[in-house]
Every structure is written in C-alpha cells, then in structure tokens.
Design a protein around this motif. Sequence first.
Motif, PDB file in Angstrom:
ATOM      1  N   ALA A 143       0.845  -1.186   0.000  1.00  0.00           N
ATOM      2  CA  ALA A 143       0.000   0.000   0.000  1.00  0.00           C
ATOM      3  C   ALA A 143       0.883   1.239   0.000  1.00  0.00           C
ATOM      4  CB  ALA A 143      -0.926   0.008   1.219  1.00  0.00           C
ATOM      5  N   ALA A 144       0.371   2.347  -0.524  1.00  0.00           N
ATOM      6  CA  ALA A 144       1.125   3.599  -0.568  1.00  0.00           C
ATOM      7  C   ALA A 144       0.196   4.759  -0.249  1.00  0.00           C
ATOM      8  CB  ALA A 144       1.770   3.792  -1.938  1.00  0.00           C
ATOM      9  N   ARG A 145       0.755   5.765   0.390  1.00  0.00           N
ATOM     10  CA  ARG A 145       0.007   6.979   0.725  1.00  0.00           C
ATOM     11  C   ARG A 145       0.748   8.193   0.207  1.00  0.00           C
ATOM     12  NH1 ARG A 145       0.410  10.340   5.168  1.00  0.00           N
ATOM     13  NH2 ARG A 145       1.846   8.859   6.162  1.00  0.00           N
ATOM     14  N   LYS A 146       0.016   9.083  -0.449  1.00  0.00           N
ATOM     15  CA  LYS A 146       0.607  10.291  -1.022  1.00  0.00           C
ATOM     16  C   LYS A 146       0.696  11.381   0.026  1.00  0.00           C
ATOM     17  CE  LYS A 146       0.085  13.407  -4.992  1.00  0.00           C
ATOM     18  NZ  LYS A 146      -0.729  13.704  -6.200  1.00  0.00           N
ATOM     19  N   CYS A 147       1.875  11.967   0.189  1.00  0.00           N
ATOM     20  CA  CYS A 147       2.106  13.035   1.162  1.00  0.00           C
ATOM     21  C   CYS A 147       2.692  14.243   0.427  1.00  0.00           C
ATOM     22  CB  CYS A 147       3.072  12.584   2.263  1.00  0.00           C
ATOM     23  SG  CYS A 147       2.557  11.095   3.142  1.00  0.00           S
ATOM     24  N   ARG A 148       1.946  15.307   0.366  1.00  0.00           N
ATOM     25  CA  ARG A 148       2.410  16.518  -0.319  1.00  0.00           C
ATOM     26  C   ARG A 148       3.289  17.352   0.609  1.00  0.00           C
ATOM     27  NH1 ARG A 148      -0.051  17.554  -5.128  1.00  0.00           N
ATOM     28  NH2 ARG A 148      -1.971  16.406  -5.609  1.00  0.00           N
ATOM     29  N   ARG A 149       4.420  17.804   0.066  1.00  0.00           N
ATOM     30  CA  ARG A 149       5.332  18.681   0.784  1.00  0.00           C
ATOM     31  C   ARG A 149       5.411  20.016   0.031  1.00  0.00           C
ATOM     32  NH1 ARG A 149       5.393  15.278   5.061  1.00  0.00           N
ATOM     33  NH2 ARG A 149       6.174  13.200   4.514  1.00  0.00           N
ATOM     34  N   PRO A 150       5.968  21.045   0.668  1.00  0.00           N
ATOM     35  CA  PRO A 150       6.074  22.337  -0.023  1.00  0.00           C
ATOM     36  C   PRO A 150       6.885  22.278  -1.311  1.00  0.00           C
ATOM     37  CG  PRO A 150       6.406  22.610   2.335  1.00  0.00           C
ATOM     38  CD  PRO A 150       6.362  21.142   2.083  1.00  0.00           C
ATOM     39  N   ILE A 156       4.657   7.076   0.526  1.00  0.00           N
ATOM     40  CA  ILE A 156       5.153   6.153   1.533  1.00  0.00           C
ATOM     41  C   ILE A 156       4.592   4.766   1.242  1.00  0.00           C
ATOM     42  CG2 ILE A 156       5.380   5.687   3.992  1.00  0.00           C
ATOM     43  CD1 ILE A 156       6.611   8.331   3.032  1.00  0.00           C
ATOM     44  N   ILE A 157       5.467   3.778   1.094  1.00  0.00           N
ATOM     45  CA  ILE A 157       5.066   2.421   0.715  1.00  0.00           C
ATOM     46  C   ILE A 157       5.199   1.506   1.924  1.00  0.00           C
ATOM     47  CG2 ILE A 157       5.484   0.502  -0.870  1.00  0.00           C
ATOM     48  CD1 ILE A 157       6.704   2.518  -2.808  1.00  0.00           C
ATOM     49  N   SER A 158       4.148   0.725   2.181  1.00  0.00           N
ATOM     50  CA  SER A 158       4.079  -0.083   3.397  1.00  0.00           C
ATOM     51  C   SER A 158       3.506  -1.467   3.112  1.00  0.00           C
ATOM     52  CB  SER A 158       3.208   0.634   4.439  1.00  0.00           C
ATOM     53  OG  SER A 158       2.941  -0.188   5.560  1.00  0.00           O
ATOM     54  N   LEU A 159       3.813  -2.407   4.004  1.00  0.00           N
ATOM     55  CA  LEU A 159       3.233  -3.743   3.948  1.00  0.00           C
ATOM     56  C   LEU A 159       1.852  -3.798   4.595  1.00  0.00           C
ATOM     57  CD1 LEU A 159       6.336  -5.892   4.972  1.00  0.00           C
ATOM     58  CD2 LEU A 159       5.169  -6.025   2.780  1.00  0.00           C
ATOM     59  N   SER A 168       6.573   3.368  10.839  1.00  0.00           N
ATOM     60  CA  SER A 168       5.886   2.101  11.026  1.00  0.00           C
ATOM     61  C   SER A 168       6.837   0.927  10.872  1.00  0.00           C
ATOM     62  CB  SER A 168       4.744   1.978  10.007  1.00  0.00           C
ATOM     63  OG  SER A 168       4.251   0.657   9.950  1.00  0.00           O
ATOM     64  N   ASN A 169       6.535  -0.157  11.581  1.00  0.00           N
ATOM     65  CA  ASN A 169       7.305  -1.388  11.420  1.00  0.00           C
ATOM     66  C   ASN A 169       7.120  -1.989  10.038  1.00  0.00           C
ATOM     67  OD1 ASN A 169       8.238  -1.283  14.062  1.00  0.00           O
ATOM     68  ND2 ASN A 169       6.508  -2.426  14.862  1.00  0.00           N
ATOM     69  N   ALA A 170       6.014  -1.632   9.383  1.00  0.00           N
ATOM     70  CA  ALA A 170       5.708  -2.183   8.065  1.00  0.00           C
ATOM     71  C   ALA A 170       6.265  -1.325   6.931  1.00  0.00           C
ATOM     72  CB  ALA A 170       4.193  -2.323   7.905  1.00  0.00           C
ATOM     73  N   TYR A 171       7.010  -0.280   7.256  1.00  0.00           N
ATOM     74  CA  TYR A 171       7.571   0.611   6.236  1.00  0.00           C
ATOM     75  C   TYR A 171       8.527  -0.145   5.321  1.00  0.00           C
ATOM     76  CZ  TYR A 171      10.414   4.394   4.237  1.00  0.00           C
ATOM     77  OH  TYR A 171      11.092   5.227   3.383  1.00  0.00           O
ATOM     78  N   VAL A 172       8.327  -0.008   4.006  1.00  0.00           N
ATOM     79  CA  VAL A 172       9.149  -0.710   3.016  1.00  0.00           C
ATOM     80  C   VAL A 172      10.081   0.250   2.290  1.00  0.00           C
ATOM     81  CG1 VAL A 172       9.101  -2.063   0.893  1.00  0.00           C
ATOM     82  CG2 VAL A 172       7.442  -2.523   2.697  1.00  0.00           C
ATOM     83  N   GLY A 173       9.560   1.420   1.925  1.00  0.00           N
ATOM     84  CA  GLY A 173      10.342   2.389   1.188  1.00  0.00           C
ATOM     85  C   GLY A 173       9.460   3.559   0.788  1.00  0.00           C
ATOM     86  N   LYS A 174       9.968   4.397  -0.106  1.00  0.00           N
ATOM     87  CA  LYS A 174       9.173   5.536  -0.544  1.00  0.00           C
ATOM     88  C   LYS A 174       9.603   5.985  -1.940  1.00  0.00           C
ATOM     89  CE  LYS A 174      12.093   9.242   1.356  1.00  0.00           C
ATOM     90  NZ  LYS A 174      12.160  10.375   2.304  1.00  0.00           N
ATOM     91  N   LEU A 175       8.727   6.768  -2.554  1.00  0.00           N
ATOM     92  CA  LEU A 175       8.996   7.416  -3.835  1.00  0.00           C
ATOM     93  C   LEU A 175       8.921   8.909  -3.599  1.00  0.00           C
ATOM     94  CD1 LEU A 175       9.220   7.290  -7.040  1.00  0.00           C
ATOM     95  CD2 LEU A 175       6.720   7.539  -7.005  1.00  0.00           C
ATOM     96  N   ARG A 176       9.917   9.650  -4.031  1.00  0.00           N
ATOM     97  CA  ARG A 176       9.927  11.111  -3.845  1.00  0.00           C
ATOM     98  C   ARG A 176      10.060  11.800  -5.196  1.00  0.00           C
ATOM     99  NH1 ARG A 176      13.120  14.212   0.810  1.00  0.00           N
ATOM    100  NH2 ARG A 176      11.152  13.612   1.789  1.00  0.00           N
TER     101      ARG A 176
END
Length: 392
Positions: A143-150, A156-159, A168-176
């Motif tokens: 699963a992934a959640r979109k987080c907008r920054r300035p 954020i990609i998670s199990l 989170s313990n389930a954190y796998v990685g991210k795309l920026r």
Amino acid sequence: MSAIKSIINRSRSHRVVQYSSAPDLSLFGGGCGAETTSCWANLPQELLREVLIRIEESESSWPPRKNVVACAGVCRSWRDITKELVKVPELSGKLTFPISVKQPGPRDFLLQCFIKRCRSAQTYRLYLGLNNALTEDGKFLLAARKCRRPTCTDYIISLDTDDMSKGSNAYVGKLRSNFLGTKFTVFDGQPPHAGAKMTKSRSSRLVNLKQVSPRVPTGNYPVASISYELNVLGSRGPRRMHCIMDAIPASAIEPGGIAPTQTEFSHHNVDFLPSLPFFRSKSSRVESFQSGSLSSQRERALVLKNKAPRWHEQLQCWCLNFHGRVTVASVKNFQLVVSPENGPAGPEHENIILQFGKVGKDLFTMDYRYPISAFQAFALCLSSFDTKIACE
C-alpha cells in the motif's frame, strides 16, 4: 491433505494467517516458547518434509497458498523446512511470504497484478491478480500513501494497508518527486545489496532514533531514479520515461545475469520480521552476488525506457499492444523495455519488463517480471499517477 490442514489450523489457533488486506506480521516474530515446545516439532523429519512438499506443490495459488505460510508458523522445524522448499519468485513465479515483494519477478513471464486508487484518501493498494480476468479480487501486497510537501511529493510504501507511515514497522520504502513532478527517486528502507549507501535525510534520522537492532541500519537507500521528458513545445503525445535502476546491474538481463535478491527483512523493530531468510537461495550464483558490492556494476546500472507507441490513424490515438490487459486510453499507460544504453540490442531487449495501464476509473493493471521486484514496479507506477504539468 484436508487432515493435514486441520492439524495446522489447530496447532496455530491464534496465529493462523488470514486471507485479508494485510499480511499477518506476527507470523514472522521471533522464536517463543510455544514454538519450541510445540508437539508438532517432534514429527520425524522425513515424514515432515514429505508432508510439506505435498502442501507446497498442491497450494500453488492464493488464497489456498496461505496454508504454506501457515506451515512456516507452526514451529521452528516446520519453518526451516518450509523456507528450503519455497523458491524465490524468479524461479517459481509465486509470491508467498512478504519478503517476496522485494525480490525479482519471474524470468519467463509477466506476473499480473493490479492497483486500486482511492482519490479521497490519496492511497494506492497493490494486489496480486488471482486469475486472468480483469476483476477486483486479489491478494494484497503493498500500500502507498501520497504526502504533499512544499517542494516535493512523497509516496510512503508499506506492507500494512492500515499503517502507512515512515516510523511504522511495516515501512518498506518511498517514492519522492521534485516540485514539477518530472524527476523521481525510489528509496528502499533497507540495503538492497552489500555496500549500499544510505542517503541522509530528516526522515531517516527520525527512523534511526527508534532503531533497536544495529545489524543493518534503517534509512533511505536510493534504488532507482525516474525522469520524464519535458514537453516544452506543448505537443500532444505520450509521456517519455527514462528509468535508471541503480540497484540492478545492466548485466542482469544478459543470459546468466544476476539481479540482487534480498533474503530477509531487517527492520529497526526486532519484533518485526527479524532475520528470517525464508527465501535464502541455495544457488551459489545468487549467494556470491549478494555477498559483494555493486560499486563496479553501478557504473553500468540497468536503464529502462518506455516503449514508443504507434499512431493509429483510424482511432486517432497513440496505441500499444497490452494483450488485453489495458482497456482505457490514458496518458498514464506505459510499457518499459531495456534501453539501448545498456549495450548491443539482443533478444532480451525486446521483453517488456513492466507494463501499466488503466482498466477503470480507479483501477489499473501492473504486470512485471525479472529483474525488477514488485516493490520497484509499484514505485515506478506510482510516479505515473503524479501530476506532470510540464510533461503534458
């Protein structure tokens, strides 16, 4: 076989793996008294191996394959034999344990998955397709959640579909992404290979504050960079992608080539997937590659580019052959193949490594194969969702 399954369920009454939207992470916890004293641990090894071989061969797809995962959670002896029997996706074409999303896909065919988008929550969920039909039934993977920054956007990609945070313990990685949405970097939460260097950032420092196990640092390890060609003339047409897979050498696509294969999760929380190499390969070529650094191969990292579509005069649109896997025209649709930058073109350059396309309002197919993993493929597809004003 039904008697064996009932034994598994009874012995794991409170630990059985459910076929649900998120993996049962408790299965991969450390050893406990219940495991070491289980009555099923005393079965003769020859009999136990024969039983587990039959279960692994008979339960080849989800949801029945949850019984293979359940076997690994009965006790330590069952786990040791199960992890020997289950092969990596590259060889078996099967996704069994959570670590398989970080391992290269099958060599001989595309593994069919799909992505569900939730616009209101700005979340994306990746599922393994259970049949060839374009349905919404599948086995949850990521699963992934979109987080907008300035100045950028993070995915954020998670199990865990219910816990998509960096801590989170389930954190796998991210795309920026950058501000324009034209350049992206894929970060792995753990080293993709020996000698990988971590990129320092505020998020990695916050994660390391919670780190318990010092064996492998948790942070941001760049594994891929994606760029979209700027459309300065405003001409209509498909997007042009250029992907540098920093963690995969160009030689991986050659006959006998090897791609890095992670064998275990090494997170900062020791209660989460601690050092259980369910997919430790018996192949010497894989082990020898894992033990070395990619410093020499990184000079020739694998480069992927989108396959150029053709203009269809009758339909008056750009077309690609997705073999029925894509049904809705969209600028997000793409197919990635090996770029000529990797050397003289060979038969392996014709293979589609990743294809992504729209089949419904918020439903997309994602098919991938060796040498990329489900995690890497998911991150590449997430970049296509991001708004790209300068590229369209």
